[in-house]
Design a protein around this motif. Sequence first.
Motif, mmCIF file in Angstrom:
data_model
loop_
_atom_site.group_PDB
_atom_site.id
_atom_site.type_symbol
_atom_site.label_atom_id
_atom_site.label_comp_id
_atom_site.label_asym_id
_atom_site.label_seq_id
_atom_site.Cartn_x
_atom_site.Cartn_y
_atom_site.Cartn_z
ATOM 1 N N GLU A 197 -6.524 6.211 0.085
ATOM 2 C CA GLU A 197 -6.708 7.348 0.995
ATOM 3 C C GLU A 197 -6.973 6.871 2.417
ATOM 4 O O GLU A 197 -6.454 7.462 3.380
ATOM 5 C CB GLU A 197 -7.845 8.221 0.490
ATOM 6 N N ARG A 198 -7.762 5.817 2.571
ATOM 7 C CA ARG A 198 -8.015 5.281 3.908
ATOM 8 C C ARG A 198 -6.716 4.771 4.527
ATOM 9 O O ARG A 198 -6.424 5.031 5.707
ATOM 10 C CB ARG A 198 -9.055 4.169 3.843
ATOM 11 N N LEU A 199 -5.920 4.067 3.741
ATOM 12 C CA LEU A 199 -4.671 3.511 4.246
ATOM 13 C C LEU A 199 -3.675 4.609 4.604
ATOM 14 O O LEU A 199 -2.993 4.533 5.637
ATOM 15 C CB LEU A 199 -4.077 2.573 3.187
ATOM 16 N N ALA A 200 -3.589 5.640 3.767
ATOM 17 C CA ALA A 200 -2.689 6.762 4.066
ATOM 18 C C ALA A 200 -3.111 7.462 5.349
ATOM 19 O O ALA A 200 -2.266 7.911 6.128
ATOM 20 C CB ALA A 200 -2.673 7.743 2.896
ATOM 21 N N GLY A 201 -4.417 7.545 5.580
ATOM 22 C CA GLY A 201 -4.897 8.156 6.816
ATOM 23 C C GLY A 201 -4.534 7.339 8.038
ATOM 24 O O GLY A 201 -4.222 7.892 9.099
ATOM 25 N N ILE A 202 -4.554 6.025 7.917
ATOM 26 C CA ILE A 202 -4.213 5.145 9.032
ATOM 27 C C ILE A 202 -2.720 5.184 9.331
ATOM 28 O O ILE A 202 -2.301 5.296 10.498
ATOM 29 C CB ILE A 202 -4.651 3.699 8.721
ATOM 30 N N LEU A 203 -1.906 5.099 8.271
ATOM 31 C CA LEU A 203 -0.457 4.956 8.448
ATOM 32 C C LEU A 203 0.288 6.286 8.470
ATOM 33 O O LEU A 203 1.427 6.348 8.949
ATOM 34 C CB LEU A 203 0.107 4.062 7.337
ATOM 35 N N GLY A 204 -0.303 7.322 7.897
ATOM 36 C CA GLY A 204 0.343 8.634 7.914
ATOM 37 C C GLY A 204 1.458 8.795 6.908
ATOM 38 O O GLY A 204 2.200 9.778 6.951
#
Length: 248
Positions: A91-98
């Motif tokens: 979830e953190r990575l998806a938030g960063i990369l979109g």
Amino acid sequence: MASPSGGVQTVERALDLLEIMTDLGGDAALSELSERSGLPLPTIHRLLRTLVQRGYARQLPSRRYALGPGVLRLADAAGRQLGAAARPHLERLAGILGETVNLALLDHEMAVYVAQAASTRSVRMFTEVGRRVHLHCTGVGKMLLAGLPEAAVRAVAENTGLPPATATSITDLDALLAELSGIREAGYAVDDGEQEIGVRCYAVAVPGAPLATALSVSGPATRVTPEFAREAVPALRAEAARMAARLR
């Protein structure tokens, strides 16, 4: 009997045999088990007899030994636990990369998705958790293959074939081996429309995970570009390292 490491020697030896079968693509001949483990054949026979009785190994018509359904049951439970533990990282990575982020495990000769954090964009990629895919035509799959010895890669190719999912899928073993060599050197894998037309994916390994694990980000090729990879690949590596530290 205790081993020099302080563990139980018989248990360590049985696990060694299971790991050798895994490294060789899921099955092995007695000669291969003996050569790689350094154990005498009578000892291997005794250990295999117990593993077969408990369902963790099975003997094939060819007289080779393969991983049994008991291993799959353990792997399934471990995969669910790993997916739950990894979800905050995804979830953190998806938030960063979109874009959509997936976690996949090596499941015998396929990759299985165990967790996902979806992009919030209207046009996005969605892969069902639990879906199994071929290794040669996906980013996570090629990353997992790159962690195997060449003999195991050849065994996978022989057993599953290299069926094309799209016109750009790799269908030649030599071409696949060459790509895996490049992946090992680069430290990441790319699926450029090889699983789904118009979709690009970047994947890295999760170092030191208890099971062979890959982390990926994917989306429309118009957004997930080589320029996007300059941010995405370092972010994937950093999150994979954080995930690995938590899983140890």
